[in-house]
Design an enzyme around this catalytic site. Structure first.
Site, PDB file in Angstrom:
ATOM      1  CG  PHE A 145      83.277 -22.919  22.029  1.00 37.37           C
ATOM      2  CD1 PHE A 145      84.325 -23.255  22.875  1.00 37.37           C
ATOM      3  CD2 PHE A 145      83.565 -22.265  20.848  1.00 37.37           C
ATOM      4  CE1 PHE A 145      85.636 -22.951  22.539  1.00 37.37           C
ATOM      5  CE2 PHE A 145      84.875 -21.954  20.499  1.00 37.37           C
ATOM      6  CZ  PHE A 145      85.909 -22.296  21.340  1.00 37.37           C
ATOM      7  CG  ASP A 230      78.480 -16.982  19.323  1.00 34.65           C
ATOM      8  OD1 ASP A 230      78.754 -16.983  18.105  1.00 34.65           O
ATOM      9  OD2 ASP A 230      79.308 -17.296  20.206  1.00 34.65           O
ATOM     10  CE  LYS A 259      84.459 -20.510  14.545  1.00 30.76           C
ATOM     11  NZ  LYS A 259      85.902 -20.525  14.762  1.00 30.76           N
TER      12      LYS A 259
END
Length: 404
Positions: A145, A230, A259
């Site tokens: 993801f 990531d 984030k």
């Protein structure tokens, strides 16, 4: 109290009426928050054990981050990259130093960071490695993801994220996560990068087998391929280290960050790499009007300074050990398996008991917020400011719903 009790259903209905149904949120309407707790429109408090999918690593409204935002709001919020501003250099320097890289490129969202990484890797492949034009490929992992843009969903194996959004962007080869042989076989002379999550978050907090990440690092070095990590969910203290790659002493060629970098206040993302990689970009080839804006830079600089103390990494490691010990005690008592590192856990609930959605709803009624993924799996990722007592309370509520 009767008047207050009807506010949440009405607010939920109103949101559903005016919003595209691209999410299936729990029926909680938050109006205020502080630390690890949120309060809804009816005055009910909940312990937040999702933390915005790691965007709220430092809790809701961390005083130092709010102070930095307030101070910057009174001075300057946006210039665009047509000019520089007085917060930009400090942010880029301090984030580069935290990452151990020579350069950073600020963006806004995690998906933008991934898209930036893809573009940089391809350009590096053509300009530095010597791959023939239009032939570059990137190896990715099943269960990944990395975002929801059209390019990123092109290599997703989640049909909910991918179906009906084609035609898809070519240039990606998908292999099983954790399988070094499959990864090695997928690399050829036109491979420019391997893009991986050190821990797969959306898939259910999947930790790869020991030795996998070092093996990927070795293969990438041997084959002259960039390793893109990531760390948008796994990084910035979540797993007990600054980056999840550190658990196996792996240093990628590029960090993709987001984030928590925005402190739960503004969207901030970044790509960090050495000049030999990020230096392939020239003016006009990539950018963002809001990337690295003064407000974002002010908040993110304070985030980097909080991480530089090491306090939050230590809290995550120590409290994470406590969390995982308590969760492991529930295996065989409603839980089938527990995975994760630091203050991050994926829990497989016995599907004979309930689905992950049902578990999240039952926890909600007990004042704990978590989120399901993939059937009977739920994720716990509380803010790193959570206390031992609050953590124990969350696990106690989980144990209670499993025993119902």
């Amino acid at each position: 109290m009767i008047e207050e009790e009807v506010r949440t259903p009405a607010a939920v209905r109103d949101a559903q009426r005016w919003t595209a149904h691209n999410y299936h949120p729990l029926p909680v309407v938050v109006s205020s928050a502080e630390g690890a707790w949120v309060t809804d429109v009816d005055g009910r408090r909940y312990l937040d054990c999702l933390a915005g999918y790691s965007a709220l690593n430092f809790g809701h409204r961390h005083p130092k981050l709010v102070e930095a935002a307030h101070a910057q709001l009174d001075r300057l919020t946006l210039t665009s990259r047509a000019f520089s501003h007085d917060r930009f250099a400090d942010f880029c320097r301090e984030l580069s130093q935290l990452c151990g890289k020579e350069l950073v490129l600020p963006m806004n969202t995690g998906a933008e960071a991934v898209e930036t990484g893809i573009k940089v890797a391809r350009k590096w492949g053509y300009r530095v490695k010597g791959v023939a034009a239009e032939q570059a490929n990137i190896v990715v992992a099943e269960g990944n993801f990395h975002g929801r843009t059209t390019t990123i969903v092109s290599f997703s194996t989640d049909e909910d994220a991918r179906a009906d959004f084609g035609p898809y962007t070519p240039g990606f080869r998908c292999v099983a996560y954790g399988d070094l042989d499959a990864l090695t076989a997928a690399i050829d002379e036109n491979t420019v990068a391997v893009l991986l999550e050190p821990i797969q978050g959306e898939q259910g907090v999947i930790v790869p087998p020991a030795g996998y990440l070092p093996g990927v690092r070795r293969i990438c070095t041997e084959r002259n391929v960039l390793l893109l990590a990531d760390e948008i969910q796994s990084g910035l203290g979540r797993t007990g280290t600054t980056f999840a790659c550190e658990h196996e002493d792996v240093v990628p060629d590029m960090y993709l960050l987001g984030k928590a970098l925005g402190g739960g206040i503004v969207p901030v993302s970044a790509v960090a790499a050495d000049a030999g990689v990020l230096g392939v970009l020239q003016p006009g080839q990539h950018g963002s009007t809001f990337g690295g804006n003064p407000l974002a830079a002010a908040v993110a600089t304070e985030v980097v300074r909080l991480l530089a103390t090491g306090e939050f990494q230590r809290r995550s490691a120590e409290l994470g050990a406590r969390l995982h010990a308590k969760l492991q005690a529930l295996v065989g008592r409603g839980l089938l398996a527990v995975r994760g590192r630091g203050l991050w856990a994926g829990l497989d609930i016995d599907p004979a008991l309930m689905s992950g959605r049902e578990a999240s709803e039952r926890l909600m009624t007990r004042g704990v917020l978590a989120k399901d993924t993939h059937g009977s799996t739920i994720r716990l990722a509380p803010p790193l400011v959570i206390t031992e007592e609050e953590l124990d309370h969350a696990v106690a509520q989980l144990a209670a719903i499993l025993a119902e």
